[in-house]
Design an enzyme around this catalytic site. Structure first.
Site, mmCIF file in Angstrom:
data_model
loop_
_atom_site.group_PDB
_atom_site.id
_atom_site.type_symbol
_atom_site.label_atom_id
_atom_site.label_comp_id
_atom_site.label_asym_id
_atom_site.label_seq_id
_atom_site.Cartn_x
_atom_site.Cartn_y
_atom_site.Cartn_z
ATOM 1 N N ASN A 148 0.880 -1.173 0.000
ATOM 2 C CA ASN A 148 0.000 0.000 0.000
ATOM 3 C C ASN A 148 0.915 1.219 0.000
ATOM 4 O O ASN A 148 1.532 1.524 1.014
ATOM 5 C CB ASN A 148 -0.897 -0.018 1.245
ATOM 6 N N TRP A 149 0.981 1.846 -1.140
ATOM 7 C CA TRP A 149 1.922 2.975 -1.262
ATOM 8 C C TRP A 149 1.432 4.243 -0.576
ATOM 9 O O TRP A 149 2.194 5.189 -0.415
ATOM 10 C CB TRP A 149 2.175 3.271 -2.748
ATOM 11 N N LYS A 150 0.146 4.292 -0.242
ATOM 12 C CA LYS A 150 -0.423 5.519 0.358
ATOM 13 C C LYS A 150 -0.150 6.695 -0.569
ATOM 14 O O LYS A 150 -0.205 6.533 -1.777
ATOM 15 C CB LYS A 150 0.143 5.707 1.775
ATOM 16 N N HIS A 206 -9.367 1.415 4.953
ATOM 17 C CA HIS A 206 -8.090 1.625 5.641
ATOM 18 C C HIS A 206 -8.299 2.625 6.776
ATOM 19 O O HIS A 206 -9.077 3.571 6.643
ATOM 20 C CB HIS A 206 -7.037 2.142 4.657
ATOM 21 N N GLU A 230 -6.599 4.992 7.774
ATOM 22 C CA GLU A 230 -6.310 6.393 7.419
ATOM 23 C C GLU A 230 -7.494 7.029 6.699
ATOM 24 O O GLU A 230 -7.729 8.227 6.813
ATOM 25 C CB GLU A 230 -5.025 6.452 6.571
ATOM 26 N N GLU A 285 -5.137 -4.555 10.650
ATOM 27 C CA GLU A 285 -4.103 -3.540 10.820
ATOM 28 C C GLU A 285 -4.346 -2.758 12.110
ATOM 29 O O GLU A 285 -5.123 -1.783 12.116
ATOM 30 C CB GLU A 285 -4.115 -2.552 9.647
ATOM 31 N N GLY A 290 2.820 2.543 10.671
ATOM 32 C CA GLY A 290 3.784 3.633 10.481
ATOM 33 C C GLY A 290 4.520 4.036 11.739
ATOM 34 O O GLY A 290 5.158 5.086 11.786
ATOM 35 N N SER A 333 3.645 -1.856 10.264
ATOM 36 C CA SER A 333 5.110 -1.941 10.422
ATOM 37 C C SER A 333 5.663 -3.320 10.073
ATOM 38 O O SER A 333 6.670 -3.750 10.658
ATOM 39 C CB SER A 333 5.533 -1.512 11.838
ATOM 40 N N GLY A 350 3.045 -1.053 4.138
ATOM 41 C CA GLY A 350 3.159 0.355 3.772
ATOM 42 C C GLY A 350 4.599 0.703 3.428
ATOM 43 O O GLY A 350 5.076 0.443 2.326
ATOM 44 N N GLY A 351 5.308 1.265 4.391
ATOM 45 C CA GLY A 351 6.658 1.776 4.172
ATOM 46 C C GLY A 351 7.593 0.832 3.431
ATOM 47 O O GLY A 351 8.290 1.241 2.488
HETATM 48 P P1 13P Z 1 3.286 0.557 7.492
HETATM 49 O O1 13P Z 1 3.777 -0.771 6.936
HETATM 50 O O2 13P Z 1 4.050 1.716 6.917
HETATM 51 O O3 13P Z 1 3.234 0.532 8.984
HETATM 52 O O4 13P Z 1 1.795 0.744 6.973
HETATM 53 C C1 13P Z 1 0.902 -0.288 7.147
HETATM 54 C C2 13P Z 1 -0.329 0.033 6.415
HETATM 55 O O5 13P Z 1 -1.095 0.899 6.806
HETATM 56 C C3 13P Z 1 -0.618 -0.717 5.188
HETATM 57 O O6 13P Z 1 -1.901 -0.493 4.734
#
Ligand code: 13P
Length: 258
Positions: free
Chosen positions: A13-15, A99, A101, A170, A176, A216, A237-238
């Site tokens: 998930n690149w956000k 999600h 966010e 999640e 994050g 994470s 994510g990251g």
């Molecule tokens: P991180 O891997 O950066 O913690 O993000 C997780 C996430 O929200 C994936 O959707």
């Protein structure tokens, strides 16, 4: 993971990261690094403007491209929104819904449900997210909260479509933050999600449902998380922004398991 009964999926998930040009460069580097093994499915959910570049680059590969959000309405006066048929026409296979966010930006459980249903109707795989806050965990209501989110998200999904969904657990406190859930904590909730799916759709469907962990997850902790029986992959994510890190997680998902 339990590859006998269900698919393993490593999804990025690149956000709000990377431009279309950066997407092109990332995909060409990723192609050079992808392992030959065919155990797990791979998805990259990217910003809407990056979808064409990602789809073009990954056409001949086993990497499916996804979106990070969709609108549940088929078309109309929804300025700035993107429908599920637009996503399929652009070559998407997956879409993330619910999600945390986006929930923080006002997406409700009813919206998540409508988006999941619209995605399934369009032939997309919805990656349905759930997760508790730190306050909820500390108050001891994680299971109740997750049960509610899953029941509301899956309302009205027909028996023949339930095997097309993916659920991602999640925990908000792990996203994050570098603070990953322990494999035991993540397994406990993923196992609980499977129980909820079993009560709603029966044991065969529950056994076949792919449940991801996200928060994470990275190239250093993925192996242990993926070794848990009810964690069928990751929503990353990251670490999905760096080809070598993402590929290392894919390699970990190719580990031999029972
Ligand atoms: P991180 O891997 O950066 O913690 O993000 C997780 C996430 O929200 C994936 O959707």
């Amino acid at each position: 993971m339990n590859r006998k009964y269900r698919k393993t999926l490593i999804a990025g998930n690149w956000k709000m990261n990377k431009t279309p040009s950066e997407t092109k460069a990332f995909m060409s580097e990723l192609k050079g690094l992808l392992p030959k093994g065919r155990w797990c499915d791979i998805a990259l959910c990217v910003p809407a403007v990056c979808i064409p570049a990602a789809v073009r680059a990954m056409r001949e590969t086993r990497v499916g491209i996804g979106a990070e959000n969709c609108n549940a309405n088929p078309s109309g006066a929804y300025t700035g929104e993107i429908s599920t048929s637009m996503l399929t026409d652009a070559g998407c296979k997956y879409v993330i819904v619910g999600h945390s966010e986006r929930r923080a930006m006002g997406e409700t459980d009813a919206d998540v449900n409508a988006k999941a249903l619209a995605a399934l109707d369009a032939g997309l795989v919805p990656i349905i997210c759930c997760g508790e806050s730190l306050e909820q965990r500390e108050a001891g209501i994680t299971e109740e909260w997750i049960t509610m989110q899953i029941k509301l998200a899956l309302a009205g999904i027909s028996e023949d479509k339930i095997r097309k969904i993916v659920i991602a657990y999640e925990p908000i406190w792990a996203i994050g933050t570098g603070r990953t859930a322990t494999p035991e904590q993540a397994e406990e909730v993923c196992q609980h999600i499977r129980v909820v799916v079993r009560k709603l759709f029966g044991s065969k469907n529950a056994r076949a449902t792919t449940i991801l962990y996200g928060g994470s997850m990275n190239e250093k902790n993925a192996y242990e998380l993926l070794a848990q029986p009810d964690i069928d992959g990751g929503l990353i994510g990251g670490a999905s922004l760096v080809p070598s890190k993402f590929v290392k997680i894919i390699e970990d998902a190719n580990q031999p398991t029972a």
